[in-house]
Design a protein around this motif. Structure first.
Motif, PDB file in Angstrom:
ATOM      1  N   GLY A  22       0.807  -1.215   0.000  1.00 23.01           N
ATOM      2  CA  GLY A  22       0.000   0.000   0.000  1.00 23.01           C
ATOM      3  C   GLY A  22       0.836   1.259   0.000  1.00 23.01           C
ATOM      4  N   ALA A  90      -4.361  -5.338  -2.660  1.00 23.53           N
ATOM      5  CA  ALA A  90      -5.603  -4.709  -2.197  1.00 23.53           C
ATOM      6  C   ALA A  90      -5.645  -4.653  -0.671  1.00 23.53           C
ATOM      7  N   ARG A  91      -5.272  -5.750   0.000  1.00 31.41           N
ATOM      8  CA  ARG A  91      -5.276  -5.792   1.463  1.00 31.41           C
ATOM      9  C   ARG A  91      -4.304  -4.752   2.027  1.00 31.41           C
ATOM     10  N   ASP A  92      -3.086  -4.708   1.470  1.00 31.03           N
ATOM     11  CA  ASP A  92      -2.084  -3.768   1.960  1.00 31.03           C
ATOM     12  C   ASP A  92      -2.474  -2.322   1.678  1.00 31.03           C
ATOM     13  N   GLN A  93      -3.079  -2.070   0.525  1.00 33.05           N
ATOM     14  CA  GLN A  93      -3.505  -0.708   0.212  1.00 33.05           C
ATOM     15  C   GLN A  93      -4.596  -0.244   1.174  1.00 33.05           C
ATOM     16  N   ALA A  94      -5.523  -1.140   1.514  1.00 30.11           N
ATOM     17  CA  ALA A  94      -6.576  -0.786   2.468  1.00 30.11           C
ATOM     18  C   ALA A  94      -5.976  -0.522   3.851  1.00 30.11           C
ATOM     19  N   ARG A  95      -5.041  -1.370   4.281  1.00 30.59           N
ATOM     20  CA  ARG A  95      -4.390  -1.178   5.583  1.00 30.59           C
ATOM     21  C   ARG A  95      -3.586   0.114   5.598  1.00 30.59           C
ATOM     22  N   TYR A  96      -2.845   0.379   4.533  1.00 28.16           N
ATOM     23  CA  TYR A  96      -2.051   1.602   4.443  1.00 28.16           C
ATOM     24  C   TYR A  96      -2.961   2.829   4.509  1.00 28.16           C
ATOM     25  N   ALA A  97      -4.085   2.773   3.818  1.00 27.31           N
ATOM     26  CA  ALA A  97      -5.029   3.904   3.833  1.00 27.31           C
ATOM     27  C   ALA A  97      -5.564   4.137   5.249  1.00 27.31           C
ATOM     28  N   ARG A  98      -5.903   3.052   5.961  1.00 22.63           N
ATOM     29  CA  ARG A  98      -6.385   3.189   7.344  1.00 22.63           C
ATOM     30  C   ARG A  98      -5.304   3.783   8.241  1.00 22.63           C
ATOM     31  N   GLU A 101      -4.760   7.439   7.408  1.00 21.70           N
ATOM     32  CA  GLU A 101      -5.877   8.232   7.915  1.00 21.70           C
ATOM     33  C   GLU A 101      -5.738   8.446   9.426  1.00 21.70           C
TER      34      GLU A 101
END
Length: 192
Positions: A22, A90-98, A101
């Motif tokens: 991510g 996809a999993r890492d991008q979602a975690r990175y975004a969280r 944030e």
């Protein structure tokens, strides 16, 4: 593979290690041979700039991104193990975004706490607990040892720089800067 089977062609790629898939790729010139770590590529897929891969790292296999091709390095090179899967990315991008944030919200909350302590007007509710990874809110003035004054000055300097980056009004930014300088003056003249 038989004796006369064709061996895969090995290409040299340069990678940048990432904490996760991510994390954005660095904005490097792909022709700069001094950027990135060189690895051999013997996978069936053709490598491409920005491709997310798995390579050996200090703690086992780790995420990386292709940032260039070729190398001037003459030593032994490791091998790119595999291309990252779509699910991993996809999993890492979602975690990175969280995480990004949360880090952004924590930085804003800490700055709001500092501004309130400095007597500046803030809107909304202010947290009472300093977010993890941020220094405690120092006093605005008073007496302190040289060491304490140095710590207080650094905390207020950080608030000043963060306020500047956040685009706070110039008078508020300057107020935070003046508090930092005031503590640095205490530090520089000795214990008060």
């Amino acid at each position: 593979m038989g004796w006369f089977s064709k061996k895969p062609k090995i290409t040299v790629v340069r990678i940048a290690y990432r904490d996760s898939h991510g994390e954005p790729a660095p904005d490097w010139n792909p022709t700069d041979m001094e950027r990135g770590y060189a690895f051999n590529w013997a996978l069936k897929e053709q490598p491409a700039l920005g491709m997310r891969v798995i390579v050996p790292g200090g703690d086992g296999l780790t995420p990386a991104v292709v940032v260039g091709f070729g190398t001037t390095y003459k030593g032994e090179l490791g091998m790119v193990r595999r291309v990252a899967t779509g699910d991993e990315i996809a999993r890492d991008q979602a975690r990175y975004a969280r995480e990004h944030e949360k880090a952004t919200a924590d930085a804003a909350a800490w700055l709001q706490m500092a501004c309130k302590a400095a007597g500046l007007t803030v809107s909304g509710r202010t947290r009472t607990k300093v977010p993890t990874g941020f220094p405690a809110i120092a006093p605005v003035d008073g007496s302190a040892t040289q060491r304490q004054a140095s710590e207080y000055g650094r905390m207020w300097w950080r608030a000043y720089k963060q306020a500047e980056e956040a685009g706070l009004p110039a008078d508020q930014v300057q107020h935070l800067k003046s508090i930092a300088r005031q503590w640095f003056a205490v530090r520089d003249k000795g214990e008060s």
